[in-house]
Design an enzyme around this catalytic site. Structure first.
Site, PDB file in Angstrom:
ATOM      1  CD  GLU A  10      -2.765  -1.390   0.110  1.00  0.00           C
ATOM      2  OE1 GLU A  10      -3.227  -0.367  -0.443  1.00  0.00           O
ATOM      3  OE2 GLU A  10      -2.995  -2.553  -0.285  1.00  0.00           O
ATOM      4  CB  THR A  42      -0.375  -0.764  -8.747  1.00  0.00           C
ATOM      5  OG1 THR A  42      -0.061  -2.056  -8.221  1.00  0.00           O
ATOM      6  CG2 THR A  42      -1.143  -0.938 -10.046  1.00  0.00           C
ATOM      7  CB  VAL A  43      -0.620   4.613  -8.493  1.00  0.00           C
ATOM      8  CG1 VAL A  43      -0.848   5.986  -9.104  1.00  0.00           C
ATOM      9  CG2 VAL A  43      -1.954   4.042  -8.012  1.00  0.00           C
ATOM     10  CE  LYS A  61       1.397  -7.651  -8.526  1.00  0.00           C
ATOM     11  NZ  LYS A  61       1.854  -6.511  -7.719  1.00  0.00           N
ATOM     12  CG  ASP A  77      -1.620  -4.983  -8.443  1.00  0.00           C
ATOM     13  OD1 ASP A  77      -2.725  -4.544  -8.057  1.00  0.00           O
ATOM     14  OD2 ASP A  77      -0.765  -5.437  -7.663  1.00  0.00           O
ATOM     15  CB  ALA A 127       3.878  -9.337  -4.597  1.00  0.00           C
ATOM     16  N   GLY A 128       4.408  -6.418  -2.722  1.00  0.00           N
ATOM     17  CA  GLY A 128       4.918  -5.955  -1.435  1.00  0.00           C
ATOM     18  C   GLY A 128       6.334  -5.422  -1.565  1.00  0.00           C
ATOM     19  N   GLY A 144       5.177   7.334  -3.604  1.00  0.00           N
ATOM     20  CA  GLY A 144       4.007   6.759  -4.262  1.00  0.00           C
ATOM     21  C   GLY A 144       2.709   7.486  -4.021  1.00  0.00           C
ATOM     22  CB  ALA A 167      -2.564  11.403  -2.015  1.00  0.00           C
TER      23      ALA A 167
END
Length: 238
Positions: free
Chosen positions: A12, A16-17, A37, A50, A111-112, A170, A201
């Site tokens: 989080e 991905t963004v 991915k 994602d 991932a993470g 991010g 954001a």
């Protein structure tokens, strides 16, 4: 660079963004882009993952996914619980290398964090980056607590002899607190890596057209953007 590995300092943090923004900026510069991915967790069959989100935001990107597991857990754990074969670093490297023969830029999203395990043997995204000899872009959070985990990630990369391309925040808040503003100066200092962007954001909530138009303004020229780290620091830092 033809392959860029994108990791986060945890979950989080906007990985991905950021991947979508890098893809959109590269596309606007006239480059062909694929996103891989390595292991998608927490998503069921037929649901968008994602890589699909990158396509939705960035546009004409080739999307690939090596494996999908329903539980929102580390890939090795999720694979074990699902009774499915895990992803191995060499699988990631082989698929990315193939995509690189067909595209100008391949973005490999983990991932993470960097050392999240893919398989029971302890294979990680760092191992895949080593096999590819690819630079790694680290997505970090803006606020309190980010310095420690970002520095640890940078040290791990360098300890493995891997290239640290730089850092991207991010999710830069609309009203940054003191810690976030100070971190603009401290993150490059503790990691020895340049700050290559800051994604506002809530950017994922933009329309795809607005996201694609704005993405180059969030990223530095090294990532096909126009963002100026020094000007941003002067404006935002205390």
């Amino acid at each position: 660079m033809s392959v860029l590995v994108i990791t986060g300092t945890g979950t989080e943090v906007g990985k991905t963004v950021v991947t979508a923004a890098v893809a959109a900026a590269a596309l606007s510069a006239g480059r062909s882009v694929a996103v891989l991915k390595a292991a998608q967790t927490g998503v069921g069959p037929g649901e968008p993952g994602d890589a699909d989100e990158v396509v939705r935001l960035a546009g004409a990107v080739t999307a690939a996914e090596l494996a999908r597991y329903p539980d929102p857990l580390a890939p090795a754990t999720a694979a074990r619980r699902a009774g499915r074969a895990p992803v191995h670093p060499h699988d990631v490297a082989e698929r990315a290398a193939k995509l690189a023969t067909e595209h100008d830029l391949v973005l490999v999203e983990g991932a993470g964090g960097l050392l999240v395990r893919f398989d029971p043997a302890g294979g990680t995204l760092a191992d895949a980056a080593g096999l590819l000899a690819a630079p790694v872009l680290v997505v970090a959070s803006a606020g309190l607590g980010t310095l420690n985990v970002t520095e640890l990630t940078a040290r791990e990369l360098r300890g493995r002899g891997l290239g640290l391309a730089g850092l991207v925040i991010g999710s830069w808040p609309a009203e940054p607190d003191l810690a976030s503003r100070c971190n603009l100066l401290d993150l490059p200092d503790v990691t020895g890596a340049p700050l290559l962007g800051a994604v506002p954001a809530g950017s994922a909530a933009l329309s795809p057209a607005a996201f694609r138009a704005a993405a180059p303004h969030w990223l530095a020229p090294r990532l096909d953007g126009t963002w100026d780290a020094e000007a941003f620091r002067v404006r935002e830092a205390p």
